[in-house]
Design a protein around this motif. Structure first.
Motif, PDB file in Angstrom:
ATOM      1  N   HIS A  33       0.800  -1.225   0.000  1.00 43.55           N
ATOM      2  CA  HIS A  33       0.000   0.000   0.000  1.00 43.55           C
ATOM      3  C   HIS A  33       0.839   1.284   0.000  1.00 43.55           C
ATOM      4  O   HIS A  33       0.273   2.381  -0.047  1.00 43.55           O
ATOM      5  CB  HIS A  33      -0.911   0.027   1.230  1.00 43.55           C
TER       6      HIS A  33
ATOM      7  N   ALA B  99       0.417   3.773  -2.992  1.00 47.99           N
ATOM      8  CA  ALA B  99      -0.919   4.374  -3.042  1.00 47.99           C
ATOM      9  C   ALA B  99      -1.100   5.437  -1.971  1.00 47.99           C
ATOM     10  O   ALA B  99      -1.700   6.494  -2.209  1.00 47.99           O
ATOM     11  CB  ALA B  99      -1.981   3.287  -2.895  1.00 47.99           C
ATOM     12  N   TYR B 100      -0.562   5.181  -0.773  1.00 44.79           N
ATOM     13  CA  TYR B 100      -0.787   6.100   0.342  1.00 44.79           C
ATOM     14  C   TYR B 100       0.294   7.182   0.477  1.00 44.79           C
ATOM     15  O   TYR B 100       0.116   8.149   1.241  1.00 44.79           O
ATOM     16  CB  TYR B 100      -0.862   5.314   1.651  1.00 44.79           C
TER      17      TYR B 100
ATOM     18  N   HIS C  77      -7.368   0.416   5.889  1.00 43.22           N
ATOM     19  CA  HIS C  77      -7.844   1.513   5.041  1.00 43.22           C
ATOM     20  C   HIS C  77      -7.439   2.828   5.681  1.00 43.22           C
ATOM     21  O   HIS C  77      -7.331   2.933   6.909  1.00 43.22           O
ATOM     22  CB  HIS C  77      -9.367   1.487   4.902  1.00 43.22           C
TER      23      HIS C  77
ATOM     24  N   ARG D 246      -6.505   2.825  -2.834  1.00 44.83           N
ATOM     25  CA  ARG D 246      -5.426   1.847  -2.721  1.00 44.83           C
ATOM     26  C   ARG D 246      -5.830   0.603  -3.481  1.00 44.83           C
ATOM     27  O   ARG D 246      -7.019   0.387  -3.756  1.00 44.83           O
ATOM     28  CB  ARG D 246      -5.148   1.498  -1.255  1.00 44.83           C
TER      29      ARG D 246
END
Length: 380
Positions: free
Chosen positions: A269, A272-273, A360, A372
């Protein structure tokens, strides 16, 4: 053709309030779709507009490709089953099931044949000569379904049909409805506020709030990838844990840090983050992703036990983390689904272990999920 299309459908009341706002949805022929949401969210109003029992203020409704926005309910060939059963108490089961066909002038032999077929499907053959007062709640609901089936409609609309039943009967009827859908192959739209019904029965869930459709998708997809904190908390019991935090850089990685919380973002992740680094976020993790024993990749958090709920097959631990340094001035609470063998004393501080892969992050201002990769796509 029994597809149902809602093309930007809205319901505006005389007082200026919207009951339903800009619903855009296509229900495929033979699909089992669940309208899920809290009381007053517009799900029953949407169902009643499909049935023709509520007028449409704007937009278009099509059934089988034909616009029925201004078509009378009796001409839509839709069957509605209500929460209250709406059976005639002075009529037998046979008479209740056949009454609608009788009013339409259908020949008696045809009515009897349809009643026999529907009673066989629903296990009502031994009760055809009984009055509703002599039936259980589950049997009455089957009669209401039978009355709908004999009409041979293109679609069934079910408005919270199981809410009057006790827990065991609800579980039995959930299974019966799924079996019935498979046998009949007809389109079903089912309204409920029960998350278990939504997860176990539908091909797709449509989650509603304040008259709008918030998220539409397959049950497990919506569960795994909620679009906002409302969906994250509404779809399961106990709901997703949502904790205020900040996303920080740590070497080559990312760290979610909050009061009593320090969780490393899994490598899958990070990309994406990464754009949210340095921002306030809401950290979301479901109770089943918090475990009682360490495993490779799990991360420890310390929790002070507030309550233990024993459900037989599992124990739900409710605990506090941190010192309460947030805006509310008290420690945040989290829930964890643990094995039925797990025990801990109220007031004790215990270690638990987080599997952060299904985590999340949500935007605190918009409450929307930060994008994500879906674990369903990644195969986790």
């Amino acid at each position: 053709m029994s597809s149902i299309e809602l093309d930007h459908v809205s319901k505006l009341y005389a007082n200026g309030a919207y009951g339903v706002r800009d619903v855009d949805l296509t229900i495929a022929e033979g699909e089992f779709v669940i309208f899920l949401g809290p009381s007053g969210c517009g799900k029953s109003t949407t169902l009643r507009m499909i049935a023709g029992l509520e007028g449409i203020t704007s937009g278009d409704l099509r059934i089988g490709g034909r616009s029925v926005t201004h078509v009378a309910p009796r001409d839509r060939n839709i069957a509605v089953v209500f929460q209250s059963y709406a059976l005639y108490p002075h009529m037998s089961v046979r008479e209740n099931m056949g009454f609608g066909l009788k009013m339409r002038g259908v020949a008696r032999p045809v009515i009897e044949e349809k009643i026999k077929e529907a009673a066989g499907l629903l296990g009502l053959a031994p009760y055809l000569d009984r009055k509703p007062a002599a039936l259980s709640g589950g049997q009455r609901q089957r009669v209401a379904l039978g009355r709908a089936i004999v009409r041979d409609p293109v679609a069934f609309l079910l408005d919270e049909p199981l809410s009057n039943l006790d827990a065991q009967l609800r579980a039995e009827m959930r299974l019966e409805l799924v079996k019935l859908h498979r046998r009949l192959g007809r389109t079903i739209v089912h309204v409920t506020h029960d998350q278990v019904e939504a997860m176990t029965m539908g091909d797709r869930i449509c989650i509603m709030r304040d008259g709008r459709m918030i998220q539409v998708g397959k049950p497990l997809d919506v569960y795994a990838d909620p679009v906002d904190t409302f969906v994250a908390r509404f779809l399961a019991t106990p709901p997703m844990n949502l904790l205020p935090a900040r996303l920080e850089a740590q070497g080559d990685g990312l760290l979610v840090r909050g009061d009593g919380l320090s969780v490393e973002v899994p490598a899958m992740h990070r990309d994406a983050y990464a754009p949210a680094t340095g921002r306030e976020v809401i950290f979301g993790l479901r109770p089943e992703d918090i475990h009682e024993a360490p495993q490779p990749g799990f991360q420890r958090i310390d929790v002070t036990v507030v309550a233990m709920e024993s459900l037989g097959v599992e124990n739900i631990l409710v605990g506090q983390i941190g010192q309460g340094n947030g805006a509310e001035g008290r420690p945040a609470e989290i829930s964890a689904r643990l094995s039925r063998h797990y025990t801990a004393a109220v007031g004790a501080t215990v270690p638990l272990y987080v599997d952060a892969r299904p985590m999340h992050l949500f935007d605190p201002e918009t409450t929307r999920a930060l994008p994500r990769p879906s674990l369903r796509v990644l195969g986790h």
